[in-house]
Scaffold this motif. Structure first.
Motif, PDB file in Angstrom:
ATOM      1  N   THR A   2      73.984 -69.077 -20.161  1.00 59.26           N
ATOM      2  CA  THR A   2      74.869 -70.220 -20.339  1.00 59.26           C
ATOM      3  C   THR A   2      74.403 -71.409 -19.515  1.00 59.26           C
ATOM      4  O   THR A   2      73.657 -71.251 -18.555  1.00 59.26           O
ATOM      5  CB  THR A   2      76.333 -69.871 -19.953  1.00 59.26           C
ATOM      6  OG1 THR A   2      77.186 -70.941 -20.344  1.00 59.26           O
ATOM      7  CG2 THR A   2      76.471 -69.617 -18.464  1.00 59.26           C
ATOM      8  N   ARG A   3      74.884 -72.569 -19.928  1.00 60.59           N
ATOM      9  CA  ARG A   3      74.755 -73.808 -19.163  1.00 60.59           C
ATOM     10  C   ARG A   3      76.146 -74.363 -18.859  1.00 60.59           C
ATOM     11  O   ARG A   3      76.287 -75.373 -18.194  1.00 60.59           O
ATOM     12  CB  ARG A   3      73.961 -74.852 -19.953  1.00 60.59           C
ATOM     13  CG  ARG A   3      72.513 -74.482 -20.167  1.00 60.59           C
ATOM     14  CD  ARG A   3      71.708 -75.615 -20.791  1.00 60.59           C
ATOM     15  NE  ARG A   3      71.960 -76.928 -20.255  1.00 60.59           N
ATOM     16  CZ  ARG A   3      71.503 -77.401 -19.085  1.00 60.59           C
ATOM     17  NH1 ARG A   3      70.769 -76.638 -18.308  1.00 60.59           N
ATOM     18  NH2 ARG A   3      71.785 -78.624 -18.689  1.00 60.59           N
ATOM     19  N   ASN A   4      77.164 -73.702 -19.359  1.00 65.79           N
ATOM     20  CA  ASN A   4      78.542 -74.157 -19.249  1.00 65.79           C
ATOM     21  C   ASN A   4      79.056 -74.008 -17.812  1.00 65.79           C
ATOM     22  O   ASN A   4      79.113 -72.898 -17.283  1.00 65.79           O
ATOM     23  CB  ASN A   4      79.415 -73.359 -20.227  1.00 65.79           C
ATOM     24  CG  ASN A   4      80.843 -73.826 -20.231  1.00 65.79           C
ATOM     25  OD1 ASN A   4      81.554 -73.683 -19.245  1.00 65.79           O
ATOM     26  ND2 ASN A   4      81.260 -74.368 -21.353  1.00 65.79           N
ATOM     27  N   HIS A   5      79.438 -75.113 -17.221  1.00 69.23           N
ATOM     28  CA  HIS A   5      79.879 -75.114 -15.827  1.00 69.23           C
ATOM     29  C   HIS A   5      81.103 -74.235 -15.607  1.00 69.23           C
ATOM     30  O   HIS A   5      81.176 -73.521 -14.602  1.00 69.23           O
ATOM     31  CB  HIS A   5      80.186 -76.538 -15.368  1.00 69.23           C
ATOM     32  CG  HIS A   5      78.984 -77.418 -15.291  1.00 69.23           C
ATOM     33  ND1 HIS A   5      79.008 -78.629 -14.641  1.00 69.23           N
ATOM     34  CD2 HIS A   5      77.724 -77.278 -15.779  1.00 69.23           C
ATOM     35  CE1 HIS A   5      77.809 -79.201 -14.723  1.00 69.23           C
ATOM     36  NE2 HIS A   5      77.022 -78.399 -15.421  1.00 69.23           N
ATOM     37  N   GLU A   6      82.051 -74.279 -16.516  1.00 71.85           N
ATOM     38  CA  GLU A   6      83.265 -73.465 -16.361  1.00 71.85           C
ATOM     39  C   GLU A   6      82.952 -71.976 -16.407  1.00 71.85           C
ATOM     40  O   GLU A   6      83.504 -71.192 -15.624  1.00 71.85           O
ATOM     41  CB  GLU A   6      84.291 -73.826 -17.430  1.00 71.85           C
ATOM     42  CG  GLU A   6      84.901 -75.197 -17.227  1.00 71.85           C
ATOM     43  CD  GLU A   6      85.861 -75.576 -18.341  1.00 71.85           C
ATOM     44  OE1 GLU A   6      86.351 -74.675 -19.055  1.00 71.85           O
ATOM     45  OE2 GLU A   6      86.120 -76.779 -18.488  1.00 71.85           O
ATOM     46  N   VAL A   7      82.078 -71.576 -17.308  1.00 72.59           N
ATOM     47  CA  VAL A   7      81.690 -70.165 -17.414  1.00 72.59           C
ATOM     48  C   VAL A   7      80.991 -69.724 -16.128  1.00 72.59           C
ATOM     49  O   VAL A   7      81.264 -68.651 -15.586  1.00 72.59           O
ATOM     50  CB  VAL A   7      80.784 -69.928 -18.649  1.00 72.59           C
ATOM     51  CG1 VAL A   7      80.181 -68.532 -18.639  1.00 72.59           C
ATOM     52  CG2 VAL A   7      81.562 -70.180 -19.930  1.00 72.59           C
ATOM     53  N   GLN A   9      81.236 -71.049 -13.073  1.00 70.18           N
ATOM     54  CA  GLN A   9      82.194 -70.980 -11.960  1.00 70.18           C
ATOM     55  C   GLN A   9      83.099 -69.762 -12.083  1.00 70.18           C
ATOM     56  O   GLN A   9      83.367 -69.092 -11.085  1.00 70.18           O
ATOM     57  CB  GLN A   9      83.047 -72.247 -11.903  1.00 70.18           C
ATOM     58  CG  GLN A   9      82.316 -73.409 -11.287  1.00 70.18           C
ATOM     59  CD  GLN A   9      83.205 -74.622 -11.163  1.00 70.18           C
ATOM     60  OE1 GLN A   9      83.859 -75.034 -12.114  1.00 70.18           O
ATOM     61  NE2 GLN A   9      83.211 -75.215  -9.985  1.00 70.18           N
ATOM     62  N   ARG A  10      83.557 -69.461 -13.273  1.00 70.80           N
ATOM     63  CA  ARG A  10      84.419 -68.297 -13.474  1.00 70.80           C
ATOM     64  C   ARG A  10      83.681 -67.012 -13.104  1.00 70.80           C
ATOM     65  O   ARG A  10      84.213 -66.146 -12.422  1.00 70.80           O
ATOM     66  CB  ARG A  10      84.911 -68.263 -14.925  1.00 70.80           C
ATOM     67  CG  ARG A  10      85.937 -67.198 -15.203  1.00 70.80           C
ATOM     68  CD  ARG A  10      86.580 -67.313 -16.574  1.00 70.80           C
ATOM     69  NE  ARG A  10      85.677 -67.620 -17.655  1.00 70.80           N
ATOM     70  CZ  ARG A  10      85.692 -68.784 -18.342  1.00 70.80           C
ATOM     71  NH1 ARG A  10      86.546 -69.733 -18.063  1.00 70.80           N
ATOM     72  NH2 ARG A  10      84.833 -68.972 -19.320  1.00 70.80           N
ATOM     73  N   PHE A  56      75.668 -78.098  -9.369  1.00 69.19           N
ATOM     74  CA  PHE A  56      75.591 -78.440 -10.789  1.00 69.19           C
ATOM     75  C   PHE A  56      74.733 -79.675 -11.051  1.00 69.19           C
ATOM     76  O   PHE A  56      74.060 -79.748 -12.084  1.00 69.19           O
ATOM     77  CB  PHE A  56      76.987 -78.628 -11.382  1.00 69.19           C
ATOM     78  CG  PHE A  56      77.677 -77.326 -11.680  1.00 69.19           C
ATOM     79  CD1 PHE A  56      77.080 -76.367 -12.483  1.00 69.19           C
ATOM     80  CD2 PHE A  56      78.925 -77.056 -11.159  1.00 69.19           C
ATOM     81  CE1 PHE A  56      77.704 -75.166 -12.760  1.00 69.19           C
ATOM     82  CE2 PHE A  56      79.564 -75.848 -11.428  1.00 69.19           C
ATOM     83  CZ  PHE A  56      78.949 -74.903 -12.235  1.00 69.19           C
ATOM     84  N   ASP A  60      71.788 -79.199 -13.637  1.00 68.26           N
ATOM     85  CA  ASP A  60      71.664 -80.043 -14.822  1.00 68.26           C
ATOM     86  C   ASP A  60      70.391 -80.883 -14.813  1.00 68.26           C
ATOM     87  O   ASP A  60      69.713 -81.003 -15.841  1.00 68.26           O
ATOM     88  CB  ASP A  60      72.885 -80.963 -14.956  1.00 68.26           C
ATOM     89  CG  ASP A  60      74.159 -80.209 -15.295  1.00 68.26           C
ATOM     90  OD1 ASP A  60      74.089 -79.054 -15.777  1.00 68.26           O
ATOM     91  OD2 ASP A  60      75.247 -80.781 -15.062  1.00 68.26           O
ATOM     92  N   ASN A  65      69.148 -72.836 -17.191  1.00 70.97           N
ATOM     93  CA  ASN A  65      70.113 -71.915 -17.789  1.00 70.97           C
ATOM     94  C   ASN A  65      70.445 -70.883 -16.727  1.00 70.97           C
ATOM     95  O   ASN A  65      69.606 -70.561 -15.888  1.00 70.97           O
ATOM     96  CB  ASN A  65      69.511 -71.163 -18.985  1.00 70.97           C
ATOM     97  CG  ASN A  65      69.227 -72.069 -20.154  1.00 70.97           C
ATOM     98  OD1 ASN A  65      69.992 -72.949 -20.477  1.00 70.97           O
ATOM     99  ND2 ASN A  65      68.082 -71.846 -20.776  1.00 70.97           N
TER     100      ASN A  65
END
Length: 91
Positions: A2-7, A9-10, A56, A60, A65
């Motif tokens: 993933t590259r999704n910040h929320e994923v 961090q979770r 991040f 970024d 990834n």
């Protein structure tokens, strides 16, 4: 992956992990190798915690990834992760 910040961090928070870099790998005033400080797992005198914003921003800007694993085969939580740049020529 993933590259999704929320994923990211979770995943990290579920493991008590904090954003970090490896001391001695910095590039000027920017964080060096990105990692996580996981209690009892990757504690080292070379691990230096950074803010999520710095982590991040670096993640970024390097177009990284995060490859991570949620669970081991036996169902226990996994702490496996690594960062990778899919555009590296030697990757």
């Amino acid at each position: 992956m993933t590259r999704n910040h929320e994923v990211i961090q979770r995943w990290a928070r579920a493991r008590g992990a904090k954003p970090a870099t490896i001391a001695g790998t910095e590039r000027g005033d920017r964080p060096g190798v990105l990692t996580f400080n996981m209690p009892g797992y990757r504690e080292s005198s070379r691990i230096r915690e950074v803010t999520w914003d710095d982590w991040f921003r670096t993640f970024d800007s390097r177009r990284l990834n995060l490859i991570y694993q949620e669970q081991l085969r036996d169902g226990r939580q996994s702490n496996f992760f690594r960062t990778e740049n899919p555009n590296r020529e030697d990757g």
